[in-house]
Motif scaffolding. Structure first.
Motif, PDB file in Angstrom:
ATOM      1  N   ILE A  94       0.840  -1.193   0.000  1.00 54.95           N
ATOM      2  CA  ILE A  94       0.000   0.000   0.000  1.00 54.95           C
ATOM      3  C   ILE A  94       0.883   1.254   0.000  1.00 54.95           C
ATOM      4  CG2 ILE A  94      -0.229   0.153   2.512  1.00 54.95           C
ATOM      5  CD1 ILE A  94      -3.248   0.778   1.993  1.00 54.95           C
ATOM      6  N   THR A  95       0.448   2.286  -0.698  1.00 53.30           N
ATOM      7  CA  THR A  95       1.178   3.552  -0.706  1.00 53.30           C
ATOM      8  C   THR A  95       0.608   4.454   0.398  1.00 53.30           C
ATOM      9  OG1 THR A  95      -0.390   4.573  -2.234  1.00 53.30           O
ATOM     10  CG2 THR A  95       1.516   3.415  -3.215  1.00 53.30           C
ATOM     11  N   GLU A  96       1.233   5.586   0.604  1.00 49.36           N
ATOM     12  CA  GLU A  96       0.711   6.549   1.590  1.00 49.36           C
ATOM     13  C   GLU A  96      -0.680   7.023   1.184  1.00 49.36           C
ATOM     14  OE1 GLU A  96       1.733   7.417   4.649  1.00 49.36           O
ATOM     15  OE2 GLU A  96       3.225   5.850   4.324  1.00 49.36           O
ATOM     16  N   ALA A  97      -0.876   7.263  -0.111  1.00 47.60           N
ATOM     17  CA  ALA A  97      -2.205   7.677  -0.588  1.00 47.60           C
ATOM     18  C   ALA A  97      -3.229   6.577  -0.338  1.00 47.60           C
ATOM     19  CB  ALA A  97      -2.152   8.023  -2.078  1.00 47.60           C
ATOM     20  N   GLY A  98      -2.831   5.327  -0.544  1.00 46.16           N
ATOM     21  CA  GLY A  98      -3.718   4.202  -0.291  1.00 46.16           C
ATOM     22  C   GLY A  98      -4.049   4.059   1.181  1.00 46.16           C
ATOM     23  N   ARG A  99      -3.037   4.249   2.027  1.00 48.20           N
ATOM     24  CA  ARG A  99      -3.265   4.159   3.478  1.00 48.20           C
ATOM     25  C   ARG A  99      -4.198   5.274   3.940  1.00 48.20           C
ATOM     26  NH1 ARG A  99      -1.686   0.971   6.810  1.00 48.20           N
ATOM     27  NH2 ARG A  99       0.111   0.244   5.655  1.00 48.20           N
ATOM     28  N   SER A 100      -4.007   6.457   3.424  1.00 44.71           N
ATOM     29  CA  SER A 100      -4.867   7.583   3.779  1.00 44.71           C
ATOM     30  C   SER A 100      -6.309   7.305   3.352  1.00 44.71           C
ATOM     31  CB  SER A 100      -4.342   8.851   3.116  1.00 44.71           C
ATOM     32  OG  SER A 100      -5.185   9.931   3.384  1.00 44.71           O
ATOM     33  N   LEU A 101      -6.475   6.783   2.146  1.00 50.71           N
ATOM     34  CA  LEU A 101      -7.804   6.434   1.663  1.00 50.71           C
ATOM     35  C   LEU A 101      -8.431   5.367   2.558  1.00 50.71           C
ATOM     36  CD1 LEU A 101      -9.979   6.648  -0.626  1.00 50.71           C
ATOM     37  CD2 LEU A 101      -8.799   4.696  -1.669  1.00 50.71           C
ATOM     38  N   PHE A 102      -7.681   4.326   2.864  1.00 47.36           N
ATOM     39  CA  PHE A 102      -8.182   3.247   3.712  1.00 47.36           C
ATOM     40  C   PHE A 102      -8.617   3.784   5.069  1.00 47.36           C
ATOM     41  CE2 PHE A 102      -7.495   0.070   7.002  1.00 47.36           C
ATOM     42  CZ  PHE A 102      -8.335  -0.946   6.570  1.00 47.36           C
ATOM     43  N   GLU A 103      -7.795   4.645   5.668  1.00 52.45           N
ATOM     44  CA  GLU A 103      -8.123   5.187   6.987  1.00 52.45           C
ATOM     45  C   GLU A 103      -9.351   6.091   6.951  1.00 52.45           C
ATOM     46  OE1 GLU A 103      -4.409   6.845   8.341  1.00 52.45           O
ATOM     47  OE2 GLU A 103      -3.571   4.849   8.706  1.00 52.45           O
ATOM     48  N   ASP A 104      -9.655   6.653   5.797  1.00 54.23           N
ATOM     49  CA  ASP A 104     -10.864   7.449   5.646  1.00 54.23           C
ATOM     50  C   ASP A 104     -12.096   6.554   5.488  1.00 54.23           C
ATOM     51  OD1 ASP A 104     -12.238   9.953   5.389  1.00 54.23           O
ATOM     52  OD2 ASP A 104     -12.299   9.669   3.222  1.00 54.23           O
ATOM     53  N   ILE A 105     -11.954   5.474   4.721  1.00 52.12           N
ATOM     54  CA  ILE A 105     -13.084   4.591   4.434  1.00 52.12           C
ATOM     55  C   ILE A 105     -13.404   3.641   5.589  1.00 52.12           C
ATOM     56  CG2 ILE A 105     -13.930   2.744   2.926  1.00 52.12           C
ATOM     57  CD1 ILE A 105     -12.190   3.902   0.698  1.00 52.12           C
ATOM     58  N   LYS A 106     -12.407   3.083   6.224  1.00 51.93           N
ATOM     59  CA  LYS A 106     -12.604   2.001   7.204  1.00 51.93           C
ATOM     60  C   LYS A 106     -13.621   2.338   8.286  1.00 51.93           C
ATOM     61  CE  LYS A 106     -11.235  -1.921   9.343  1.00 51.93           C
ATOM     62  NZ  LYS A 106     -12.028  -1.946  10.532  1.00 51.93           N
ATOM     63  N   PRO A 107     -13.571   3.492   8.944  1.00 50.48           N
ATOM     64  CA  PRO A 107     -14.580   3.776   9.971  1.00 50.48           C
ATOM     65  C   PRO A 107     -16.003   3.828   9.414  1.00 50.48           C
ATOM     66  CG  PRO A 107     -12.762   5.346  10.111  1.00 50.48           C
ATOM     67  CD  PRO A 107     -12.560   4.549   8.867  1.00 50.48           C
ATOM     68  N   LYS A 108     -16.143   4.266   8.174  1.00 47.13           N
ATOM     69  CA  LYS A 108     -17.463   4.328   7.551  1.00 47.13           C
ATOM     70  C   LYS A 108     -17.987   2.925   7.233  1.00 47.13           C
ATOM     71  CE  LYS A 108     -16.411   8.860   5.679  1.00 47.13           C
ATOM     72  NZ  LYS A 108     -16.175   9.653   4.489  1.00 47.13           N
ATOM     73  N   VAL A 109     -17.104   2.066   6.783  1.00 45.28           N
ATOM     74  CA  VAL A 109     -17.479   0.673   6.520  1.00 45.28           C
ATOM     75  C   VAL A 109     -17.849  -0.010   7.830  1.00 45.28           C
ATOM     76  CG1 VAL A 109     -16.544  -1.584   5.835  1.00 45.28           C
ATOM     77  CG2 VAL A 109     -16.208   0.416   4.362  1.00 45.28           C
ATOM     78  N   ASP A 110     -17.032   0.213   8.869  1.00 41.14           N
ATOM     79  CA  ASP A 110     -17.324  -0.377  10.184  1.00 41.14           C
ATOM     80  C   ASP A 110     -18.669   0.098  10.715  1.00 41.14           C
ATOM     81  OD1 ASP A 110     -14.916  -1.749  10.136  1.00 41.14           O
ATOM     82  OD2 ASP A 110     -13.889  -0.328  11.471  1.00 41.14           O
ATOM     83  N   ALA A 111     -18.969   1.364  10.528  1.00 35.62           N
ATOM     84  CA  ALA A 111     -20.247   1.915  11.005  1.00 35.62           C
ATOM     85  C   ALA A 111     -21.413   1.280  10.256  1.00 35.62           C
ATOM     86  CB  ALA A 111     -20.261   3.437  10.844  1.00 35.62           C
ATOM     87  N   ARG A 112     -21.284   1.101   8.947  1.00 29.71           N
ATOM     88  CA  ARG A 112     -22.359   0.480   8.164  1.00 29.71           C
ATOM     89  C   ARG A 112     -22.561  -0.965   8.601  1.00 29.71           C
ATOM     90  NH1 ARG A 112     -24.806   1.263   3.057  1.00 29.71           N
ATOM     91  NH2 ARG A 112     -24.538   3.455   3.596  1.00 29.71           N
ATOM     92  N   ALA A 113     -21.459  -1.698   8.807  1.00 31.68           N
ATOM     93  CA  ALA A 113     -21.574  -3.092   9.248  1.00 31.68           C
ATOM     94  C   ALA A 113     -22.214  -3.157  10.628  1.00 31.68           C
ATOM     95  CB  ALA A 113     -20.198  -3.757   9.261  1.00 31.68           C
TER      96      ALA A 113
END
Length: 147
Positions: A94-113
């Protein structure tokens, strides 16, 4: 016996519906496919994985992994290099841009689940968790090698 009563079918329908609901988070807002999200998720939690290991962990075939990883590389979210141990494989990270994207998405995915899972009464949720673990163990102990 109706298809709707067939356990593998019921399990697949439930899993697909759950997955599609979660996919709305990363697909609509971030333009990622399910395959891209799976790779990004795994790479965010590992320093480096090769394409074969990604295929094994995601249940995606090698073509799906190859296409998703190519798209993620084009978007600058991962890097791919030819493996030093097997030139047919790619090492991905993963690149820094990918990690930043993941860290933005993950809490939203967790909240939906959590939103969906919290709709299940606690006693049923505990039984579901226990049943899934038992199913995973049963499948692992009865798995036959592929031809």
């Amino acid at each position: 016996m109706s298809l709707e009563a067939f356990f593998p079918y019921r399990l697949a329908i439930a899993a697909e519906a759950f997955s599609r609901n979660i996919a709305q988070v990363y697909s609509k807002e971030y333009g990622l496919t399910r395959e891209e999200w799976r790779l990004l998720y795994l790479l965010a939690n590992a320093e480096r994985l090769d394409s074969q290991e990604l295929s094994r962990r995601t249940t995606l075939d090698k073509v799906q992994v190859s296409r998703a990883s190519q798209r993620l590389e084009e978007k600058k979210f991962i890097s791919r290099e030819i493996s030093t141990t097997d030139r047919r494989l790619r090492d991905l990270s993963i690149t820094e841009a990918g990690r930043s994207l993941f860290e933005d998405i993950k809490p939203k995915v967790d909240a939906r689940a959590a939103e969906m899972l919290n709709a299940i009464p606690q006693v049923d949720r505990a039984a579901l968790d226990k049943g899934i673990e038992a199913l995973i163990l049963a499948v692992a102990t009865h798995n036959e090698p592929a031809d």
